[in-house]
Design a protein around this motif. Structure first.
Motif, PDB file in Angstrom:
ATOM      1  N   THR A 266       2.011  -1.158  -2.486  1.00  0.00           N
ATOM      2  CA  THR A 266       1.975  -1.506  -1.132  1.00  0.00           C
ATOM      3  C   THR A 266       1.243  -0.314  -0.349  1.00  0.00           C
ATOM      4  O   THR A 266       1.815   0.803  -0.587  1.00  0.00           O
TER       5      THR A 266
ATOM      6  N   LEU B  24       1.070   1.445   3.412  1.00  0.00           N
ATOM      7  CA  LEU B  24       1.855   1.562   4.602  1.00  0.00           C
ATOM      8  C   LEU B  24       1.120   2.247   5.865  1.00  0.00           C
ATOM      9  O   LEU B  24       0.100   3.171   5.312  1.00  0.00           O
TER      10      LEU B  24
ATOM     11  N   CYS C 216       2.153   5.122   0.729  1.00  0.00           N
ATOM     12  CA  CYS C 216       2.192   3.832  -0.113  1.00  0.00           C
ATOM     13  C   CYS C 216       3.158   4.148  -1.025  1.00  0.00           C
ATOM     14  O   CYS C 216       3.721   5.003  -1.101  1.00  0.00           O
TER      15      CYS C 216
ATOM     16  N   PHE D 231      10.550  -0.625   1.042  1.00  0.00           N
ATOM     17  CA  PHE D 231      10.018  -0.727   2.152  1.00  0.00           C
ATOM     18  C   PHE D 231      11.095  -0.324   3.381  1.00  0.00           C
ATOM     19  O   PHE D 231      10.834   0.271   4.476  1.00  0.00           O
TER      20      PHE D 231
ATOM     21  N   ASN E 114      11.813   3.153   3.235  1.00  0.00           N
ATOM     22  CA  ASN E 114      10.887   3.873   3.921  1.00  0.00           C
ATOM     23  C   ASN E 114      10.786   3.625   5.544  1.00  0.00           C
ATOM     24  O   ASN E 114      10.535   5.045   6.292  1.00  0.00           O
ATOM     25  N   ARG E 115      11.280   2.379   6.062  1.00  0.00           N
ATOM     26  CA  ARG E 115      11.247   2.342   7.479  1.00  0.00           C
ATOM     27  C   ARG E 115      12.533   3.185   8.026  1.00  0.00           C
ATOM     28  O   ARG E 115      12.355   3.524   9.287  1.00  0.00           O
TER      29      ARG E 115
ATOM     30  N   GLU F  91       5.501   3.070  10.393  1.00  0.00           N
ATOM     31  CA  GLU F  91       4.790   2.773   9.103  1.00  0.00           C
ATOM     32  C   GLU F  91       5.080   1.312   9.022  1.00  0.00           C
ATOM     33  O   GLU F  91       6.174   0.786   8.485  1.00  0.00           O
ATOM     34  N   ASN F  92       4.092   0.474   9.062  1.00  0.00           N
ATOM     35  CA  ASN F  92       4.253  -0.881   8.581  1.00  0.00           C
ATOM     36  C   ASN F  92       3.347  -1.151   7.144  1.00  0.00           C
ATOM     37  O   ASN F  92       2.339  -0.459   6.994  1.00  0.00           O
ATOM     38  N   VAL F  93       3.366  -2.524   6.730  1.00  0.00           N
ATOM     39  CA  VAL F  93       2.623  -2.905   5.667  1.00  0.00           C
ATOM     40  C   VAL F  93       1.353  -3.360   6.169  1.00  0.00           C
ATOM     41  O   VAL F  93       1.134  -4.092   7.205  1.00  0.00           O
TER      42      VAL F  93
END
Length: 301
Positions: free
Chosen positions: A54, A56, A69, A92, A95-96, A102-104
């Motif tokens: 993914t 980010l 990522c 995710f 990480n948030r 940071e978003n996808v």
């Protein structure tokens, strides 16, 4: 589990509908993302030929800034793709908590081409963000370098008939923050011949050494510019309008100040650097003393 659905050929006699959304996007990838992709590829399972993950980052005014990522475990078969989506969601969320901004923004895959399974994986990320970006990193080093390409998926089909998507390339470039530039310069110094099984190591330079090195490089660039200007004035070199405009912008960016003002500003900045160095050395010494006193054995009567 995500099952593949190969696209049927669209007859040329039918009216084709194409949705051209996202073609004006530009992707900027930071070096830390490339290092994480290479690290995930080196740590892959022995039976895995491709690694996905993914992307980010953030999107602002048509620019997709990819700053982070992570890898998503998956398995690819002839007729289906198995991906641990719950693992991706948990990672995710973690990480948030550290990087809430940071978003996808899309997903990445190793290799130099888009495979048959890419449309299925892209369909999942299309539900997570708007206009997801697909980034391919050629870890096989075809052509002697690590190729980097970015794609978006364009929807196409016929009214009341088959629909599908087509991956279209978009501009991609590598962008770096100042700390990343400093780290890349240190990594470049490790390149070269070293003894077998003994990688070359380089220690970061001191602050004053960095200032001296930067001043020497700046002096070299100024000498190069002066030589170019003198050659143009002496008609030894053909003038370039683009270079002239850049030199004019450079001159206008320099603040107007006297020699005394510049000397005062320079000395103040040097004193600030020396103060930071002194405080960091004092803190380091204090920590070492505290560590020694904490683990000092105590005598018992």
């Amino acid at each position: 589990m995500m099952a593949t659905n190969p696209l049927d050929r669209i007859s040329a006699s039918k009216k084709v509908i194409i949705k051209m959304s996202g073609l004006n996007l530009t992707v900027r990838v930071h070096p830390v993302v490339l290092f994480q992709v290479v690290d995930a590829y080196e740590r892959r399972n022995a039976d895995s030929h491709r690694v996905i993950g993914t992307l980010l980052g953030s999107v602002d005014k048509g620019v997709v800034e990819v700053t982070n990522c992570f890898c998503v475990p998956h398995k690819e078969h002839d007729d289906q793709v198995e991906a641990e989506l719950s693992y991706a969601l948990d990672l995710f969320d973690l990480n948030r908590k550290v990087n809430p901004n940071e978003n996808v923004v899309g997903w990445w895959a190793t290799g130099n081409e888009v495979t048959n399974h890419s449309s299925v994986i892209h369909e999942y990320y299309a539900r997570e963000c708007n206009n997801p970006v697909h980034l391919t990193v050629d870890t096989s080093l075809q052509g002697g370098r690590m190729g980097l390409r970015a794609y978006i998926c364009i929807q196409l089909g016929v009214p009341g008939g088959k629909t599908g998507c087509m991956f279209t390339p978009i501009p991609v470039e590598v962008n770096s923050y100042e700390p990343e530039v400093f780290a890349l310069k240190i990594l470049q110094k490790t390149m070269g011949v070293s003894p077998p099984h003994r990688p070359k190591t380089v220690s970061p330079m001191l602050d004053l050494t960095q200032i001296s090195d930067a001043a020497n490089k700046l002096q070299g660039l100024l000498d190069l510019i002066l030589k170019y200007v003198e050659d143009v004035i002496a008609h030894k070199q053909t003038p370039d309008n683009a270079v002239g405009r850049q030199l004019l912008d450079l001159i206008h960016s320099v603040p107007h100040m006297s020699h005394e003002q510049f000397t005062q500003m320079f000395n103040a900045n040097v004193r600030d650097v020396l103060m930071v160095i002194t405080l960091s050395q004092l803190i380091k010494t204090q920590l070492l003393l505290n560590e020694k006193l904490t683990f000092l054995p105590t005598k018992t009567n």
